[in-house]
Design a protein around this motif. Structure first.
Motif, mmCIF file in Angstrom:
data_model
loop_
_atom_site.group_PDB
_atom_site.id
_atom_site.type_symbol
_atom_site.label_atom_id
_atom_site.label_comp_id
_atom_site.label_asym_id
_atom_site.label_seq_id
_atom_site.Cartn_x
_atom_site.Cartn_y
_atom_site.Cartn_z
ATOM 1 N N ALA A 248 0.832 -1.209 0.000
ATOM 2 C CA ALA A 248 0.000 0.000 0.000
ATOM 3 C C ALA A 248 0.867 1.259 0.000
ATOM 4 N N ARG A 249 0.321 2.314 -0.581
ATOM 5 C CA ARG A 249 1.055 3.581 -0.609
ATOM 6 C C ARG A 249 0.842 4.331 0.709
ATOM 7 N N VAL A 257 1.532 6.198 8.296
ATOM 8 C CA VAL A 257 0.484 5.208 8.054
ATOM 9 C C VAL A 257 0.240 5.073 6.558
ATOM 10 N N ALA A 258 -0.420 3.970 6.195
ATOM 11 C CA ALA A 258 -0.636 3.661 4.784
ATOM 12 C C ALA A 258 -2.115 3.579 4.469
ATOM 13 N N GLU A 259 -2.425 3.631 3.183
ATOM 14 C CA GLU A 259 -3.791 3.476 2.702
ATOM 15 C C GLU A 259 -4.123 1.986 2.648
ATOM 16 N N ARG A 260 -4.332 1.416 3.811
ATOM 17 C CA ARG A 260 -4.726 0.017 3.941
ATOM 18 C C ARG A 260 -5.899 -0.067 4.919
ATOM 19 N N PHE A 261 -6.899 -0.877 4.583
ATOM 20 C CA PHE A 261 -7.938 -1.161 5.574
ATOM 21 C C PHE A 261 -8.317 -2.632 5.524
ATOM 22 N N GLU A 262 -8.856 -3.115 6.637
ATOM 23 C CA GLU A 262 -9.430 -4.451 6.706
ATOM 24 C C GLU A 262 -10.886 -4.324 7.150
ATOM 25 N N LEU A 263 -11.713 -5.214 6.625
ATOM 26 C CA LEU A 263 -13.139 -5.229 6.921
ATOM 27 C C LEU A 263 -13.444 -6.373 7.876
ATOM 28 N N TYR A 264 -14.179 -6.078 8.949
ATOM 29 C CA TYR A 264 -14.568 -7.080 9.940
ATOM 30 C C TYR A 264 -16.081 -7.080 10.108
ATOM 31 N N ALA A 265 -16.640 -8.277 10.273
ATOM 32 C CA ALA A 265 -18.054 -8.434 10.613
ATOM 33 C C ALA A 265 -18.187 -9.631 11.535
ATOM 34 N N CYS A 266 -18.914 -9.463 12.629
ATOM 35 C CA CYS A 266 -19.098 -10.536 13.622
ATOM 36 C C CYS A 266 -17.764 -11.037 14.168
ATOM 37 N N ALA A 273 -7.712 -4.292 1.984
ATOM 38 C CA ALA A 273 -7.713 -3.368 0.852
ATOM 39 C C ALA A 273 -6.539 -2.402 0.912
ATOM 40 N N PHE A 274 -6.143 -1.924 -0.281
ATOM 41 C CA PHE A 274 -5.022 -0.991 -0.386
ATOM 42 C C PHE A 274 -5.330 0.132 -1.362
ATOM 43 N N GLY A 275 -4.799 1.311 -1.054
ATOM 44 C CA GLY A 275 -4.480 2.263 -2.084
ATOM 45 C C GLY A 275 -3.138 1.790 -2.615
ATOM 46 N N GLU A 276 -3.103 1.319 -3.853
ATOM 47 C CA GLU A 276 -1.984 0.511 -4.325
ATOM 48 C C GLU A 276 -0.676 1.296 -4.490
ATOM 49 N N LEU A 277 0.391 0.688 -4.009
ATOM 50 C CA LEU A 277 1.732 1.235 -4.211
ATOM 51 C C LEU A 277 2.146 1.001 -5.658
ATOM 52 N N THR A 278 2.672 2.040 -6.323
ATOM 53 C CA THR A 278 3.111 1.909 -7.714
ATOM 54 C C THR A 278 4.578 2.271 -7.900
ATOM 55 N N ALA A 318 -4.315 3.247 -8.434
ATOM 56 C CA ALA A 318 -5.481 2.371 -8.318
ATOM 57 C C ALA A 318 -5.711 1.993 -6.871
ATOM 58 N N SER A 319 -6.882 1.451 -6.615
ATOM 59 C CA SER A 319 -7.178 0.853 -5.326
ATOM 60 C C SER A 319 -7.667 -0.563 -5.584
ATOM 61 N N GLY A 320 -7.377 -1.455 -4.628
ATOM 62 C CA GLY A 320 -7.755 -2.851 -4.812
ATOM 63 C C GLY A 320 -8.052 -3.522 -3.488
ATOM 64 N N ILE A 321 -8.834 -4.601 -3.552
ATOM 65 C CA ILE A 321 -9.281 -5.272 -2.335
ATOM 66 C C ILE A 321 -9.423 -6.765 -2.574
ATOM 67 N N ALA A 322 -9.128 -7.534 -1.530
ATOM 68 C CA ALA A 322 -9.304 -8.989 -1.549
ATOM 69 C C ALA A 322 -10.270 -9.363 -0.441
ATOM 70 N N LEU A 323 -11.356 -10.051 -0.805
ATOM 71 C CA LEU A 323 -12.398 -10.438 0.145
ATOM 72 C C LEU A 323 -12.537 -11.953 0.161
#
Length: 351
Positions: A248-249, A257-266, A273-278, A318-323
Motif C-alpha cells: 500500500a502507498r 500510516v498507509a492506505e490500507r484497511f481491513e473489513l470485519y463483521a461478527c 484493501a489498499f491504495g496501491e503502491l506503484t 489504483a485501489s484494490g481489495i481482496a475479500l
C-alpha cells in the motif's frame, strides 16, 4: 471413543450442507451482477506463478514445471491473484473483478481452508475510500440474497444495513489497549520497538525479549483489537502503519500510516484493501524486508516476481481489495465452518 466424521460426499452430510451451497451460488451470481452493472470486467488469472506473494507470514504450496528434457522450473500456487490483476491494470484495464481459487499452506480451521475463493476487485484512478463504500454494499447484498436481516457467526451478529464504522488502527489501539501506537513510529515510518514494548508492559501485556516491533503490533491487534470489531455493525479498520502494509502507498496526510484497511463483521476478518503502491523501487525494498523476516522466522523465502515489479512502472494509480468469499457466505448463511460452504472441500490430512 472419537468417531471419524463422515466424508462430505456421503448423502446425509451433503444434504445438511446443500442449503449453504445453493445460497453460495445465489450470492456469487448476485455479486457478479453487481460488478457487471458497474462496468467491471471479470478476469481469470493463472494459478501457477513464479512467486506466490512476498508477505512474511503467508505460506505457499510449491511445485515445478518440467520441461521436455526434464529440467525443472520452480512454480507456486498463488496465495492471491493480486500480481496478475495488477499486471492487467498495467495493460490498460480500468475496473476488474476476479473470483480466484487461492492456496495457503499451514492454514486449516473453522475459518481457514487450504484452498478457498478470493474475490478481488480493482478500480484504476479511484481512491480506496470507494472500496469502503463497495464493502457496505456487498455485505447488504449478500444478506438480501440469503434472505436474512443480519450476518451471524457463532452467536455474534452484524447489521448489514448499517454503514460500517471507520476506525483507524491508532484509534483502535487507544480504545482497546490504551496504547499510543503512533508514538512508536518515526515520521519516516521507521518503528521503535522499545517504545512499543514499554507501552505494552504499562498496559499489562506480555513482551518477550526476542519480539520484534511487528511481533508486538500483531499481539496487540490479535489479543486486544480484533476481538472487539464488527459487532452490531461492520468495522473498517484503516490507516495501518506503513511497516504493516507492504503493498500500500503511504497516506498523504501522515507518512507513518498507509492506505490500507481491513473489513470485519461478527469478529471475522473479511477483506484487506489498499491504495496501491506503484513505486517499483519501494515495492522491491519492502518485499526484500518481508523475505528477510520470513527467513528469520521460518528459514525460507520466495522469489520476487520481476515481471510484476516491471509492470508497476506503467500501472496507473489504483485501489484494490481482496475479500474472502467463503467467509462472506458463512456469515450470510449462519454456517459454523468454512467447509460447510465449499462444494468439495480438500481432504483432511494427518497433521
Amino acid at each position: 471413543m472419537n468417531l471419524k466424521p463422515s466424508p462430505w460426499w456421503t448423502p446425509d452430510v451433503h444434504a445438511d450442507r446443500r442449503p449453504f451451497l445453493l445460497a453460495r451460488n445465489r450470492i456469487q451470481a448476485a455479486l457478479r451482477g453487481w460488478f457487471a452493472t458497474r462496468d467491471f470486467i471479470e478476469v481469470d488469472t493463472a494459478t501457477l506463478q513464479v512467486s506466490p506473494g512476498n508477505e512474511a507470514h503467508l505460506h505457499a504450496f510449491a511445485t515445478a514445471a518440467i520441461g521436455h528434457s526434464g529440467e525443472k522450473t520452480p512454480l507456486y500456487l498463488h496465495t492471491s491473484p493480486e500480481f496478475a490483476c495488477k499486471k492487467l491494470l498495467a495493460a490498460g484495464e480500468r475496473r476488474i473483478a476476479c473470483f480466484a481459487h487461492v492456496y495457503r499452506n499451514r492454514e486449516r480451521g473453522p475459518l481457514h481452508h487450504p484452498e478457498f475463493t478470493m474475490l478481488e476487485w480493482y478500480r484504476a484512478g479511484e481512491t480506496y475510500d470507494v472500496l469502503m463504500e463497495d464493502c457496505g454494499a456487498l455485505l447488504k447484498l449478500a444478506a438480501e440474497v440469503a434472505g436474512v436481516p443480519q450476518l451471524t457467526y457463532r452467536g455474534a451478529t452484524c447489521d448489514p444495513g448499517l454503514a460500517p464504522e471507520r476506525l483507524t488502527v491508532a484509534d483502535a489501539f487507544r480504545r482497546h489497549a490504551g496504547i499510543d501506537l503512533l508514538a512508536t513510529i518515526d515520521p519516516d515510518g521507521a518503528t521503535d520497538r522499545q517504545r512499543l514494548a514499554a507501552a505494552m508492559r504499562a498496559a499489562g501485556l506480555r513482551v518477550a525479549e526476542d519480539d520484534t516491533w511487528a511481533d508486538l503490533f500483531s499481539r496487540v491487534l490479535v489479543e486486544k483489537v480484533e476481538p472487539g470489531l464488527g459487532f452490531g455493525r461492520a468495522t473498517i479498520l484503516c490507516e495501518y502503519p506503513v511497516a504493516e502494509a507492504a503493498l500500500a502507498r503511504p497516506a498523504p496526510h501522515d507518512r507513518r500510516v498507509a492506505e490500507r484497511f481491513e473489513l470485519y463483521a461478527c469478529g471475522v476478518e473479511l477483506a484487506n484493501a489498499f491504495g496501491e503502491l506503484t513505486d517499483a523501487a519501494e515495492q522491491r525494498r519492502r518485499f526484500e524486508l518481508e523475505m528477510a523476516e520470513k527467513a528469520r522466522v521460518y528459514g525460507e523465502t520466495y522469489p520476487l516476481d520481476e515481471d510484476f515489479l516491471a509492470a508497476l512502472a506503467i500501472m496507473p494509480e489504483a485501489s484494490g481489495i481482496a475479500l474472502g468469499f467463503d467467509r462472506l457466505v458463512m456469515l450470510a448463511t449462519g454456517a459454523q465452518r468454512i467447509d460447510q460452504v465449499i462444494w468439495a472441500p480438500v481432504a483432511e490430512t494427518v497433521q
